[in-house]
Design a protein around this motif. Structure first.
Motif, short mmCIF file in Angstrom:
data_model
loop_
_atom_site.label_atom_id
_atom_site.label_comp_id
_atom_site.label_asym_id
_atom_site.label_seq_id
_atom_site.Cartn_x
_atom_site.Cartn_y
_atom_site.Cartn_z
N GLU A 159 0.82 -1.21 0.00
CA GLU A 159 0.00 0.00 0.00
C GLU A 159 0.85 1.26 0.00
N LEU A 160 2.04 1.18 0.59
CA LEU A 160 2.96 2.33 0.66
C LEU A 160 3.89 2.38 -0.55
N ASN A 161 3.66 1.47 -1.51
CA ASN A 161 4.45 1.41 -2.75
C ASN A 161 5.93 1.17 -2.52
N VAL A 162 6.26 0.39 -1.49
CA VAL A 162 7.65 0.00 -1.27
C VAL A 162 7.96 -1.11 -2.28
N PRO A 163 9.03 -0.94 -3.09
CA PRO A 163 9.31 -1.91 -4.15
C PRO A 163 9.55 -3.32 -3.62
N LYS A 164 9.20 -4.30 -4.46
CA LYS A 164 9.42 -5.70 -4.12
C LYS A 164 10.71 -6.24 -4.73
N ASP A 165 11.29 -5.46 -5.62
CA ASP A 165 12.48 -5.90 -6.37
C ASP A 165 13.52 -4.79 -6.31
N ALA A 166 14.79 -5.19 -6.18
CA ALA A 166 15.87 -4.20 -6.10
C ALA A 166 16.70 -4.16 -7.36
N GLY A 167 16.24 -4.78 -8.45
CA GLY A 167 17.01 -4.80 -9.69
C GLY A 167 17.89 -6.02 -9.81
N TYR A 168 18.28 -6.60 -8.71
CA TYR A 168 19.13 -7.81 -8.74
C TYR A 168 18.36 -9.03 -8.27
N GLY A 169 17.09 -8.84 -7.98
CA GLY A 169 16.24 -9.95 -7.54
C GLY A 169 15.23 -9.46 -6.53
N PRO A 170 14.31 -10.33 -6.16
CA PRO A 170 13.26 -9.93 -5.22
C PRO A 170 13.83 -9.65 -3.83
N LEU A 171 13.22 -8.68 -3.16
CA LEU A 171 13.61 -8.34 -1.80
C LEU A 171 12.85 -9.20 -0.80
N SER A 172 13.50 -9.57 0.27
CA SER A 172 12.80 -10.28 1.34
C SER A 172 11.90 -9.28 2.05
N LEU A 173 11.00 -9.79 2.84
CA LEU A 173 10.10 -8.92 3.60
C LEU A 173 10.89 -7.97 4.48
N TRP A 174 11.93 -8.48 5.13
CA TRP A 174 12.70 -7.65 6.05
C TRP A 174 13.53 -6.62 5.31
N ASP A 175 13.98 -6.95 4.08
CA ASP A 175 14.67 -5.94 3.27
C ASP A 175 13.72 -4.82 2.88
N ARG A 176 12.47 -5.18 2.58
CA ARG A 176 11.47 -4.16 2.24
C ARG A 176 11.17 -3.27 3.45
#
Length: 114
Positions: free
Chosen positions: A70-87
């Motif tokens: 909902e806050l539009n925090v990206p799910k991907d960092a360009g090198y692969g998907p981010l974990s929940l804690w990385d987000r």
């Protein structure tokens, strides 16, 4: 009651009964079998407690993920998907930079008023 589901209350009742009976029948094959049943019921109870905690953890993680979406925090960092804690960390970084910008704007506004 053999066909009913083992509720937490029923497990507790059986633990008390089997423990008491196993002490009374100490040393006999029946007493040892009751001791094994007590051990198995304790393992079942602990497994249910752990499973409940795991389910609550999954539900909380889903809620956090939904909020980050909902806050539009990206799910991907360009090198692969981010974990929940990385987000979550990324949201903290974004929020910190937005707070810093807001503080700078407030200081600038205060200086203009003077």
């Amino acid at each position: 009651m053999a066909n009913n589901k083992l509720t937490d209350e029923r497990i507790q009742e059986l633990l008390l009964k089997f423990t008491r009976d196993s002490y009374r029948l100490n040393g006999s094959e029946t007493g040892m079998a009751l001791g094994d049943a007590v051990f198995a019921l304790c393992e079942l109870r602990e497994h249910r407690i752990a499973e409940g905690a795991l389910q609550r953890g999954y539900a909380a993680a889903e809620q956090v993920s939904f909020c980050l979406d909902e806050l539009n925090v990206p799910k991907d960092a360009g090198y692969g998907p981010l974990s929940l804690w990385d987000r979550v960390y990324q949201y903290g970084e974004i929020s910190a930079s937005e707070r810093a910008e807001l503080q700078q704007r407030r200081k600038a506004d205060e200086q203009e008023v003077r």
